[in-house]
Design a protein around this motif. Structure first.
Motif, short mmCIF file in Angstrom:
data_model
loop_
_atom_site.label_atom_id
_atom_site.label_comp_id
_atom_site.label_asym_id
_atom_site.label_seq_id
_atom_site.Cartn_x
_atom_site.Cartn_y
_atom_site.Cartn_z
N ASP A 54 -9.34 30.43 -1.72
CA ASP A 54 -8.68 29.27 -2.31
C ASP A 54 -7.98 29.55 -3.63
O ASP A 54 -6.95 28.95 -3.93
N VAL A 55 -8.53 30.45 -4.44
CA VAL A 55 -8.01 30.66 -5.79
C VAL A 55 -7.73 32.15 -6.00
O VAL A 55 -8.62 32.98 -5.80
N GLU A 56 -6.52 32.46 -6.43
CA GLU A 56 -6.21 33.85 -6.79
C GLU A 56 -6.37 34.01 -8.29
O GLU A 56 -5.77 33.29 -9.08
N ARG A 57 -7.22 34.94 -8.68
CA ARG A 57 -7.51 35.20 -10.10
C ARG A 57 -6.43 36.13 -10.67
O ARG A 57 -5.68 36.76 -9.93
N GLN A 58 -6.38 36.23 -11.99
CA GLN A 58 -5.40 37.10 -12.64
C GLN A 58 -5.58 38.55 -12.23
O GLN A 58 -4.65 39.33 -12.26
N THR A 59 -6.82 38.91 -11.85
CA THR A 59 -7.11 40.28 -11.43
C THR A 59 -6.57 40.59 -10.04
O THR A 59 -6.62 41.73 -9.60
N GLY A 60 -6.12 39.55 -9.33
CA GLY A 60 -5.67 39.71 -7.96
C GLY A 60 -6.74 39.38 -6.94
O GLY A 60 -6.46 39.27 -5.75
N GLU A 61 -7.99 39.25 -7.41
CA GLU A 61 -9.07 38.85 -6.51
C GLU A 61 -8.81 37.43 -6.02
O GLU A 61 -8.26 36.61 -6.75
N VAL A 62 -9.26 37.16 -4.80
CA VAL A 62 -9.13 35.82 -4.23
C VAL A 62 -10.54 35.31 -3.95
O VAL A 62 -11.33 35.97 -3.28
N TRP A 63 -10.84 34.12 -4.49
CA TRP A 63 -12.19 33.57 -4.40
C TRP A 63 -12.20 32.28 -3.59
O TRP A 63 -11.24 31.50 -3.62
N ASP A 64 -13.31 32.05 -2.92
CA ASP A 64 -13.56 30.78 -2.25
C ASP A 64 -13.93 29.74 -3.30
O ASP A 64 -14.32 30.08 -4.42
N THR A 65 -13.83 28.47 -2.94
CA THR A 65 -14.33 27.39 -3.79
C THR A 65 -15.16 26.43 -2.93
O THR A 65 -14.99 26.37 -1.71
N ILE A 66 -16.03 25.71 -3.59
CA ILE A 66 -16.83 24.68 -2.95
C ILE A 66 -16.52 23.36 -3.65
O ILE A 66 -16.57 23.27 -4.88
N LEU A 67 -16.21 22.34 -2.86
CA LEU A 67 -16.05 20.99 -3.38
C LEU A 67 -17.41 20.31 -3.28
O LEU A 67 -18.03 20.31 -2.20
N MET A 68 -17.89 19.77 -4.39
CA MET A 68 -19.17 19.07 -4.42
C MET A 68 -18.93 17.62 -4.84
O MET A 68 -18.05 17.35 -5.66
N THR A 69 -19.72 16.71 -4.28
CA THR A 69 -19.57 15.28 -4.53
C THR A 69 -20.89 14.67 -4.95
O THR A 69 -21.95 15.01 -4.39
N LYS A 70 -20.82 13.76 -5.91
CA LYS A 70 -21.98 12.97 -6.29
C LYS A 70 -21.59 11.50 -6.10
O LYS A 70 -20.65 11.01 -6.73
#
Length: 115
Positions: free
Chosen positions: A97-113
């Motif tokens: 979901d997110v590309e970091r400045q390092t070029g790594e690509v990370w997943d994200t989790i949407l959390m709800t309360k």
């Protein structure tokens, strides 16, 4: 504290007025009310994150907001534990979901309360 039609923001400071953390709640067209927060590394583990989440939750409840959400990286174990303890549950997971400045690509989790 900064308030406006866009939401609100709170800061946690120590006895010397040094910034320890900050939290904001802002409306988002797709996800509703989104929480963004940061606690200084040196101040972690002292209950500041929990206190800020409690504050933003009460602010939202007082305005009739029915749910708040946030995004977190799956490897942020401390953040996940804090959010779960505060009553957030995983709603959705986004792969690459997110590309970091390092070029790594990370997943994200949407959390709800639900309030």
């Amino acid at each position: 504290m900064i308030r406006g039609t866009w939401g609100t923001s709170f800061a946690a400071v120590d006895e010397h007025n040094e910034l320890l953390g900050q939290i904001a709640l802002t409306p988002h067209a797709e996800y509703g009310w989104l929480v963004g927060m940061l606690v200084d590394e040196r101040a972690r583990g002292r209950g500041i994150g929990s206190a800020m989440l409690d504050t933003i939750t009460e602010w939202a409840r007082g305005r009739g907001i029915d749910a708040i959400r946030l995004f977190v990286f799956p490897h942020n174990e401390a953040g996940l534990a804090l959010y779960r303890k505060a009553g957030f549950v995983e709603t959705e997971r986004f792969v690459d979901d997110v590309e970091r400045q390092t070029g790594e690509v990370w997943d994200t989790i949407l959390m709800t309360k639900t309030l």
